[in-house]
Each structure stands twice: as C-alpha cells, then as structure tokens.
Write a protein that holds these residues in place. Structure first.
Motif, PDB file in Angstrom:
ATOM      1  N   MET A   1       1.001  -1.151   0.061  1.00 58.06           N
ATOM      2  CA  MET A   1       0.075   0.043   0.036  1.00 58.06           C
ATOM      3  C   MET A   1       0.905   1.160   0.096  1.00 58.06           C
ATOM      4  SD  MET A   1      -3.399   0.630   2.148  1.00 58.06           S
ATOM      5  CE  MET A   1      -3.290   1.946   3.574  1.00 58.06           C
ATOM      6  N   ASP A   2       0.528   2.214  -0.803  1.00 56.99           N
ATOM      7  CA  ASP A   2       1.456   3.459  -1.053  1.00 56.99           C
ATOM      8  C   ASP A   2       0.786   4.621  -0.466  1.00 56.99           C
ATOM      9  OD1 ASP A   2      -0.447   3.904  -2.862  1.00 56.99           O
ATOM     10  OD2 ASP A   2       0.695   3.904  -4.571  1.00 56.99           O
ATOM     11  N   TRP A   3       1.402   5.745  -0.411  1.00 58.67           N
ATOM     12  CA  TRP A   3       0.805   6.892   0.163  1.00 58.67           C
ATOM     13  C   TRP A   3      -0.653   7.202  -0.578  1.00 58.67           C
ATOM     14  CZ3 TRP A   3       2.289   9.497   4.491  1.00 58.67           C
ATOM     15  CH2 TRP A   3       3.659   8.880   4.968  1.00 58.67           C
ATOM     16  N   GLY A   4      -0.760   7.327  -1.812  1.00 61.39           N
ATOM     17  CA  GLY A   4      -1.839   7.663  -2.298  1.00 61.39           C
ATOM     18  C   GLY A   4      -3.152   6.968  -1.924  1.00 61.39           C
ATOM     19  N   LYS A   5      -3.045   5.446  -1.753  1.00 61.13           N
ATOM     20  CA  LYS A   5      -4.015   4.703  -1.209  1.00 61.13           C
ATOM     21  C   LYS A   5      -4.464   5.010   0.119  1.00 61.13           C
ATOM     22  CE  LYS A   5      -3.235   1.012  -4.364  1.00 61.13           C
ATOM     23  NZ  LYS A   5      -2.921  -0.589  -4.639  1.00 61.13           N
ATOM     24  N   GLY A   6      -3.244   5.315   0.974  1.00 57.62           N
ATOM     25  CA  GLY A   6      -3.589   5.508   2.350  1.00 57.62           C
ATOM     26  C   GLY A   6      -4.340   6.898   2.422  1.00 57.62           C
ATOM     27  N   ILE A   7      -3.958   7.767   1.691  1.00 60.12           N
ATOM     28  CA  ILE A   7      -4.611   9.236   1.858  1.00 60.12           C
ATOM     29  C   ILE A   7      -6.131   9.160   1.231  1.00 60.12           C
ATOM     30  CG2 ILE A   7      -4.696  11.556   0.786  1.00 60.12           C
ATOM     31  CD1 ILE A   7      -1.574  11.552   0.806  1.00 60.12           C
ATOM     32  N   LEU A   8      -6.281   8.335   0.204  1.00 63.20           N
ATOM     33  CA  LEU A   8      -7.635   8.381  -0.335  1.00 63.20           C
ATOM     34  C   LEU A   8      -8.449   7.374   0.427  1.00 63.20           C
ATOM     35  CD1 LEU A   8      -9.198   8.767  -2.943  1.00 63.20           C
ATOM     36  CD2 LEU A   8      -8.297   6.472  -3.799  1.00 63.20           C
ATOM     37  N   LEU A   9      -7.979   6.355   1.348  1.00 64.18           N
ATOM     38  CA  LEU A   9      -8.919   5.572   2.171  1.00 64.18           C
ATOM     39  C   LEU A   9      -9.274   6.596   3.412  1.00 64.18           C
ATOM     40  CD1 LEU A   9      -7.143   2.170   2.421  1.00 64.18           C
ATOM     41  CD2 LEU A   9      -9.537   2.637   1.565  1.00 64.18           C
ATOM     42  N   THR A  10      -8.373   7.228   3.733  1.00 65.01           N
ATOM     43  CA  THR A  10      -8.665   8.421   4.940  1.00 65.01           C
ATOM     44  C   THR A  10      -9.600   9.468   4.466  1.00 65.01           C
ATOM     45  OG1 THR A  10      -6.200   8.362   5.634  1.00 65.01           O
ATOM     46  CG2 THR A  10      -7.548  10.101   6.677  1.00 65.01           C
ATOM     47  N   ILE A  11      -9.643   9.799   3.557  1.00 61.51           N
ATOM     48  CA  ILE A  11     -10.607  10.902   3.059  1.00 61.51           C
ATOM     49  C   ILE A  11     -11.988  10.282   2.875  1.00 61.51           C
ATOM     50  CG2 ILE A  11     -11.398  12.072   0.932  1.00 61.51           C
ATOM     51  CD1 ILE A  11      -8.509  12.816   0.289  1.00 61.51           C
ATOM     52  N   PHE A  12     -12.020   9.017   2.401  1.00 65.39           N
ATOM     53  CA  PHE A  12     -13.254   8.352   2.146  1.00 65.39           C
ATOM     54  C   PHE A  12     -13.858   7.924   3.600  1.00 65.39           C
ATOM     55  CE2 PHE A  12     -12.290   6.416  -2.135  1.00 65.39           C
ATOM     56  CZ  PHE A  12     -12.931   7.418  -2.591  1.00 65.39           C
TER      57      PHE A  12
END
Length: 141
Positions: free
Chosen positions: A1-12
């Motif tokens: 899992m990279d930073w982009g997916k982590g940020i996207l999951l946090t926003i969701f």
C-alpha cells in the motif's frame, strides 16, 4: 500500500463519518426550543425589563416556594390578574401555564405536587393597578 491509497482511504473514511453524523442529526426529533416564537419575544424584551424593574420596587416578596408543602405562595392583592408559567428547561413537554385572577385577600397557594422532581423555572407575570410586573424563581422539587 502506498501513500496515495492511504490518503484516499482516509478521505473516504472521513466522508463516511461525516455522512453518518448528518444522518443521525437529521433523524433527531426530540429537539426543544426554549420558546417557539423567540423573535417576537426578543423584540418585546424592553417591556420585560420594565416589568422586572417594577417588581424590584415592590416591598414584598411576591413569589415564594414552600418546599414543605411543595407549593408556590403568591402574595398578590385582590384584583390582580396574571400568568404563572412552570418551565422545565430539560423537557418542554412538561411546561405548564396557569392563568391567575386573585379574588380573595391573603396569600394564594399554587400546589406543585403533580410536577416531576427536578429543576424548574417559575415565571410570574401579573398586573395590579394598571402596572405590569414580572418575577422569576428557580426551584428544585
């Protein structure tokens, strides 16, 4: 899992949390205002201040709570007309309003034994000899 997916999951997750709060707040139906027509009362507030000033000039205590008998004692003269409001801040459904007209000399007892125990604000508005008065007591039953 990279930073982009982590940020996207946090926003969701944040958006989902906010949506849950919105749904909960919309479904609440047990919201009670202090008064239904608060704009009108705000406009007439100067009249209320004058009533309070008039009551403070009286040389007698008009509104007294007697805890032993669970009643309000009103010291009003014969011919006085008024309104006694029993206001429960925690539940507006328990509020009561009583119209008063004093026809007998002496102190008048208003029984409060039917009220639920707790914090109450008792508001008395009356007129005698053409002058309007207001007095309020905070009581615990």
């Amino acid at each position: 899992m990279d930073w982009g997916k982590g940020i996207l999951l946090t926003i969701f997750a944040f958006v989902a949390f906010i949506m849950v709060l919105v749904v909960i707040s919309v479904k609440q139906d047990d919201i009670h205002l202090v008064t239904e027509n608060y704009y009108e009362k705000e406009i007439k507030y100067q009249e209320q201040i004058e009533r309070e000033k008039s009551a403070s000039t009286l040389e007698r205590e008009v509104l007294v709570y007697d805890g032993a008998s669970r009643s309000m004692v009103l010291d009003l003269p014969v011919g006085a007309k008024g309104n006694l409001q029993l206001f429960r801040p925690s539940d507006a459904r328990l509020d009561q309003e009583l119209a008063l007209e004093i026809t007998e000399a002496g102190k008048t007892l208003v029984p409060l034994e039917k009220l639920k125990p707790g914090y109450w604000r008792v508001q008395l508005t009356w007129s005698e000899e053409g002058v309007e008065y207001y007095q309020e007591k905070k009581i615990n039953i």
